[in-house]
Design an enzyme around this catalytic site. Structure first.
Site, PDB file in Angstrom:
ATOM      1  N   TYR A 149       0.834  -1.208   0.000  1.00 37.83           N
ATOM      2  CA  TYR A 149       0.000   0.000   0.000  1.00 37.83           C
ATOM      3  C   TYR A 149       0.870   1.262   0.000  1.00 37.83           C
ATOM      4  O   TYR A 149       0.570   2.233  -0.696  1.00 37.83           O
ATOM      5  CB  TYR A 149      -0.937   0.019   1.202  1.00 37.83           C
ATOM      6  CG  TYR A 149      -1.788   1.278   1.253  1.00 37.83           C
ATOM      7  CD1 TYR A 149      -2.677   1.582   0.218  1.00 37.83           C
ATOM      8  CD2 TYR A 149      -1.699   2.170   2.314  1.00 37.83           C
ATOM      9  CE1 TYR A 149      -3.441   2.733   0.244  1.00 37.83           C
ATOM     10  CE2 TYR A 149      -2.463   3.316   2.355  1.00 37.83           C
ATOM     11  CZ  TYR A 149      -3.333   3.593   1.315  1.00 37.83           C
ATOM     12  OH  TYR A 149      -4.087   4.748   1.351  1.00 37.83           O
ATOM     13  N   GLU A 329     -14.016  -1.612   6.755  1.00 37.79           N
ATOM     14  CA  GLU A 329     -14.089  -0.324   6.077  1.00 37.79           C
ATOM     15  C   GLU A 329     -15.405  -0.257   5.325  1.00 37.79           C
ATOM     16  O   GLU A 329     -15.939  -1.285   4.882  1.00 37.79           O
ATOM     17  CB  GLU A 329     -12.898  -0.144   5.107  1.00 37.79           C
ATOM     18  CG  GLU A 329     -12.850   1.174   4.400  1.00 37.79           C
ATOM     19  CD  GLU A 329     -11.556   1.402   3.643  1.00 37.79           C
ATOM     20  OE1 GLU A 329     -11.619   1.785   2.471  1.00 37.79           O
ATOM     21  OE2 GLU A 329     -10.466   1.182   4.232  1.00 37.79           O
TER      22      GLU A 329
END
Length: 336
Positions: A149, A329
């Site tokens: 990421y 999320e």
């Protein structure tokens, strides 16, 4: 009322979920801007229509399609560089699928995809990015700054170039678990700019301190479309982050509660500019819920039934979030 430049009267987008068996009928509809299938492997229905994208995320329960319907008639095609697109005169959907191996890894793939994206927008006449989704395999693999990421964030920033962070679009970056090293990037752009929104409970992502990597993430927390449009509020990926720190790292249900507190704060920020926007999620809301641990999905579903009224449609996807201590999320759209 005087017209807003770039915004046609009635310009809007409706997001809904549908049975995969309806894919042929949906793609025959001239008002469908995009359709997304969610299924790891080859189980999602096939189509070479440029408006259809299969995302390699495993849904919980029966698979569903996500459908974007426009108020205008849609044209679509593929550019010579592989970019798939559809547009209606006010809005543009675009999608890229970039093989990491051809660009030296995830950083190079991200840089290439964002440079290609930005060059396509003015060419197609839709210069204003509203919302981007990024799906990549093994998002938290690697140690320290070699984490995938963090490398993605480096590449994305290079591809974006010199950009005013106050104009960044809303965005999601989520990890697939399919082992396929292809970066999937898709977006919604417009002829008229929207208004990026930040969350008063959170540090803007582009202001994150060095502890989260050499390049801070490049996105706004939400996007409100231009006045005169009927687009819903576009909510970025939202998790249990307050300030810049993860809260409740070992407690999925408390993280879910904090996520909803952040979503409430974003809706409140949007309502300060658009008071007609409903204060709570309802029939005009559509959500995607990403859960890290598949064994916890039934627990998350039970909690969702307590947080959301029954008229809110949502899908639950098994996926990795962009921090190792984040367990859930949510992103989506919210309108009247």
């Amino acid at each position: 009322m005087s017209a807003v430049p770039g915004v046609r009267p009635g310009t809007g987008l409706e997001v809904d979920y549908a049975d995969p068996a309806r894919l042929p009928a949906l793609l025959a509809d001239p008002h469908v801007l995009a359709v997304f299938g969610f299924r790891a492997g080859d189980a999602a229905p096939p189509s070479d229509d440029p408006r259809y994208l299969q995302v390699g995320l495993q849904p919980d329960g029966e698979p569903q399609l996500e459908v974007w319907r426009s108020t205008g008639a849609v044209q679509c095609g593929r550019d010579a560089d592989g970019l798939a697109w559809a547009s209606d005169g006010a809005l543009m959907f675009g999608a890229l699928q970039i093989d990491e191996a051809r660009h030296g890894g995830i950083a190079g793939a991200a840089e290439h995809s964002y440079a290609q994206l930005l060059s396509a927008l003015p060419r197609h006449g839709y210069p204003h990015l509203l919302r981007i989704w990024n799906y990549l395999d093994a998002i938290i693999e690697g140690e320290g700054d070699d984490e995938r990421y963090r490398q993605f964030c480096i590449g994305r920033a290079r591809g974006l170039g010199d950009v005013d962070p106050g104009t960044l679009p809303a965005a999601t970056a989520i990890g697939r678990l399919d082992g396929v090293r292809v970066l999937q990037v898709y977006w919604l752009a417009a002829r008229a700019p929207g208004t990026p929104l930040e969350n008063p409970r959170q540090v803007s992502a582009w202001r994150y301190p060095r502890q989260y990597g050499p390049q801070s993430p490049s996105f706004a927390r939400a996007m409100l479309a231009a006045p005169g449009s009927t687009l819903p509020l576009l909510l970025s990926g939202t998790a249990s982050v307050v300030g810049h720190a993860t809260l409740h790292g070992e407690d999925t249900l408390r993280q879910l509660e904090e996520t909803f507190a952040n979503l409430d704060a974003l809706v409140g920020t949007a309502r300060a500019r658009l008071p007609a926007l409903p204060a709570r999620f309802g029939a005009g809301s559509r959500l995607k819920v990403y859960v890290r641990d598949a064994a916890e999905i039934p627990l998350v579903r039970q909690a969702l039934s307590r947080h959301l009224p029954p008229e809110v449609a949502y899908i639950v996807l098994h996926a990795a979030v962009c921090r190792r201590d984040l367990r859930v999320e949510i992103d989506g759209v919210h309108g009247a």
